[in-house]
Design a protein around this motif. Structure first.
Motif, PDB file in Angstrom:
ATOM      1  N   VAL A 138      -5.801  21.237   2.215  1.00 47.51           N
ATOM      2  CA  VAL A 138      -7.145  21.187   2.800  1.00 47.51           C
ATOM      3  C   VAL A 138      -7.119  20.541   4.177  1.00 47.51           C
ATOM      4  N   TYR A 139      -6.570  19.330   4.265  1.00 46.83           N
ATOM      5  CA  TYR A 139      -6.604  18.625   5.544  1.00 46.83           C
ATOM      6  C   TYR A 139      -5.633  19.230   6.555  1.00 46.83           C
ATOM      7  N   GLY A 140      -4.539  19.809   6.076  1.00 50.87           N
ATOM      8  CA  GLY A 140      -3.638  20.509   6.986  1.00 50.87           C
ATOM      9  C   GLY A 140      -4.305  21.741   7.575  1.00 50.87           C
ATOM     10  N   GLY A 141      -5.015  22.498   6.726  1.00 51.32           N
ATOM     11  CA  GLY A 141      -5.747  23.668   7.216  1.00 51.32           C
ATOM     12  C   GLY A 141      -6.833  23.281   8.196  1.00 51.32           C
ATOM     13  N   PHE A 142      -7.519  22.183   7.884  1.00 48.39           N
ATOM     14  CA  PHE A 142      -8.557  21.698   8.783  1.00 48.39           C
ATOM     15  C   PHE A 142      -7.951  21.283  10.121  1.00 48.39           C
ATOM     16  N   GLY A 143      -6.795  20.621  10.076  1.00 42.92           N
ATOM     17  CA  GLY A 143      -6.115  20.219  11.306  1.00 42.92           C
ATOM     18  C   GLY A 143      -5.673  21.415  12.131  1.00 42.92           C
ATOM     19  N   LEU A 144      -5.149  22.449  11.441  1.00 42.49           N
ATOM     20  CA  LEU A 144      -4.744  23.660  12.158  1.00 42.49           C
ATOM     21  C   LEU A 144      -5.934  24.349  12.810  1.00 42.49           C
ATOM     22  N   TRP A 145      -7.062  24.407  12.099  1.00 41.49           N
ATOM     23  CA  TRP A 145      -8.257  25.034  12.665  1.00 41.49           C
ATOM     24  C   TRP A 145      -8.750  24.256  13.883  1.00 41.49           C
ATOM     25  N   LEU A 146      -8.758  22.919  13.783  1.00 39.51           N
ATOM     26  CA  LEU A 146      -9.191  22.105  14.925  1.00 39.51           C
ATOM     27  C   LEU A 146      -8.255  22.297  16.122  1.00 39.51           C
TER      28      LEU A 146
ATOM     29  N   GLN B  38       0.832  -1.202   0.000  1.00 39.58           N
ATOM     30  CA  GLN B  38       0.000   0.000   0.000  1.00 39.58           C
ATOM     31  C   GLN B  38       0.865   1.250   0.000  1.00 39.58           C
ATOM     32  N   TYR B  39       1.957   1.232   0.741  1.00 39.01           N
ATOM     33  CA  TYR B  39       2.882   2.368   0.771  1.00 39.01           C
ATOM     34  C   TYR B  39       3.451   2.627  -0.623  1.00 39.01           C
ATOM     35  N   GLN B  40       3.852   1.562  -1.317  1.00 37.51           N
ATOM     36  CA  GLN B  40       4.420   1.718  -2.664  1.00 37.51           C
ATOM     37  C   GLN B  40       3.376   2.285  -3.635  1.00 37.51           C
ATOM     38  N   LYS B  41       2.123   1.809  -3.520  1.00 38.12           N
ATOM     39  CA  LYS B  41       1.050   2.329  -4.375  1.00 38.12           C
ATOM     40  C   LYS B  41       0.821   3.822  -4.105  1.00 38.12           C
ATOM     41  N   THR B  42       0.788   4.190  -2.833  1.00 33.05           N
ATOM     42  CA  THR B  42       0.555   5.585  -2.458  1.00 33.05           C
ATOM     43  C   THR B  42       1.710   6.464  -2.911  1.00 33.05           C
ATOM     44  N   LYS B  43       2.935   5.967  -2.757  1.00 32.99           N
ATOM     45  CA  LYS B  43       4.112   6.723  -3.175  1.00 32.99           C
ATOM     46  C   LYS B  43       4.102   6.952  -4.682  1.00 32.99           C
ATOM     47  N   GLU B  44       3.747   5.927  -5.424  1.00 33.64           N
ATOM     48  CA  GLU B  44       3.676   6.052  -6.885  1.00 33.64           C
ATOM     49  C   GLU B  44       2.578   7.035  -7.289  1.00 33.64           C
ATOM     50  N   HIS B  45       1.446   6.979  -6.612  1.00 35.42           N
ATOM     51  CA  HIS B  45       0.338   7.880  -6.906  1.00 35.42           C
ATOM     52  C   HIS B  45       0.729   9.327  -6.600  1.00 35.42           C
ATOM     53  N   ALA B  46       1.461   9.529  -5.493  1.00 39.87           N
ATOM     54  CA  ALA B  46       1.889  10.885  -5.116  1.00 39.87           C
ATOM     55  C   ALA B  46       2.872  11.445  -6.131  1.00 39.87           C
ATOM     56  N   LYS B  47       3.737  10.586  -6.681  1.00 37.32           N
ATOM     57  CA  LYS B  47       4.669  11.052  -7.701  1.00 37.32           C
ATOM     58  C   LYS B  47       3.945  11.342  -9.014  1.00 37.32           C
ATOM     59  N   THR B  48       2.907  10.573  -9.298  1.00 37.04           N
ATOM     60  CA  THR B  48       2.176  10.754 -10.547  1.00 37.04           C
ATOM     61  C   THR B  48       1.281  11.998 -10.488  1.00 37.04           C
ATOM     62  N   TYR B  49       0.642  12.225  -9.357  1.00 42.31           N
ATOM     63  CA  TYR B  49      -0.316  13.332  -9.214  1.00 42.31           C
ATOM     64  C   TYR B  49       0.089  14.246  -8.050  1.00 42.31           C
ATOM     65  N   PRO B  50       1.134  15.033  -8.197  1.00 39.07           N
ATOM     66  CA  PRO B  50       1.593  15.858  -7.060  1.00 39.07           C
ATOM     67  C   PRO B  50       0.616  16.960  -6.681  1.00 39.07           C
ATOM     68  N   TYR B  51      -0.138  17.504  -7.656  1.00 39.01           N
ATOM     69  CA  TYR B  51      -1.066  18.594  -7.330  1.00 39.01           C
ATOM     70  C   TYR B  51      -2.241  18.089  -6.507  1.00 39.01           C
ATOM     71  N   VAL B  52      -2.667  16.872  -6.766  1.00 38.43           N
ATOM     72  CA  VAL B  52      -3.747  16.286  -5.971  1.00 38.43           C
ATOM     73  C   VAL B  52      -3.286  16.146  -4.526  1.00 38.43           C
ATOM     74  N   TRP B  53      -2.089  15.624  -4.334  1.00 37.72           N
ATOM     75  CA  TRP B  53      -1.584  15.448  -2.981  1.00 37.72           C
ATOM     76  C   TRP B  53      -1.301  16.784  -2.313  1.00 37.72           C
ATOM     77  N   GLY B  54      -0.888  17.766  -3.095  1.00 36.49           N
ATOM     78  CA  GLY B  54      -0.711  19.106  -2.536  1.00 36.49           C
ATOM     79  C   GLY B  54      -2.021  19.682  -2.034  1.00 36.49           C
TER      80      GLY B  54
END
Length: 126
Positions: A59-67, A38-54
């Motif tokens: 979004v989730y970082g901002g939500f975490g900071l607000w919480l 699963q880690y390898q799949k996620t790593k490959e996906h993050a390299k393929t779609y960096p803007y999605v992961w950004g």
């Protein structure tokens, strides 16, 4: 079509079912291997779609900071309320002790007045 299915021997149906069941089983046996896959799949996906992961991080970082901000504000408010409640409790206890001491003092004064022997001025001549 119904005849073709009915014409198959039963042994072939069983053989095909066991092949399908084997294909659907995951190839990984242990938890560590599953996590690694699963880690390898996620790593490959993050390299393929960096803007999605950004955007996920944004979004989730901002939500975490607000919480985190709201959580800390809530705890500060709770601490302030606890402090005020403690001060109020001490004031009420002090007021009650003052009232009880004043009440005790009044009762001793009234008892001493009633138990006191009449003075000369209090005596009435008959």
């Amino acid at each position: 079509m119904g005849l073709a299915i009915a014409a198959k021997p039963k042994g072939e149906d069983i053989l095909q079912e066991t092949d399908c069941q084997q294909e659907t089983r995951p190839t990984c046996v242990g938890w560590g291997e599953k996590i690694e896959e699963q880690y390898q799949k996620t790593k490959e996906h993050a390299k393929t779609y960096p803007y999605v992961w950004g955007s996920y991080i944004l979004v989730y970082g901002g939500f975490g900071l607000w919480l985190t901000y709201r959580w800390r504000k809530l705890h500060r408010t709770e601490d302030r309320v606890r402090g005020l409640q403690e001060r109020l409790r001490k004031l009420v206890e002090a007021e009650q002790s003052r009232n009880s001491s004043a009440l005790t003092e009044q009762s001793t004064n009234s008892a001493s007045v009633t138990n006191k022997a009449p003075s000369d001025a209090d005596k009435v001549i008959k």
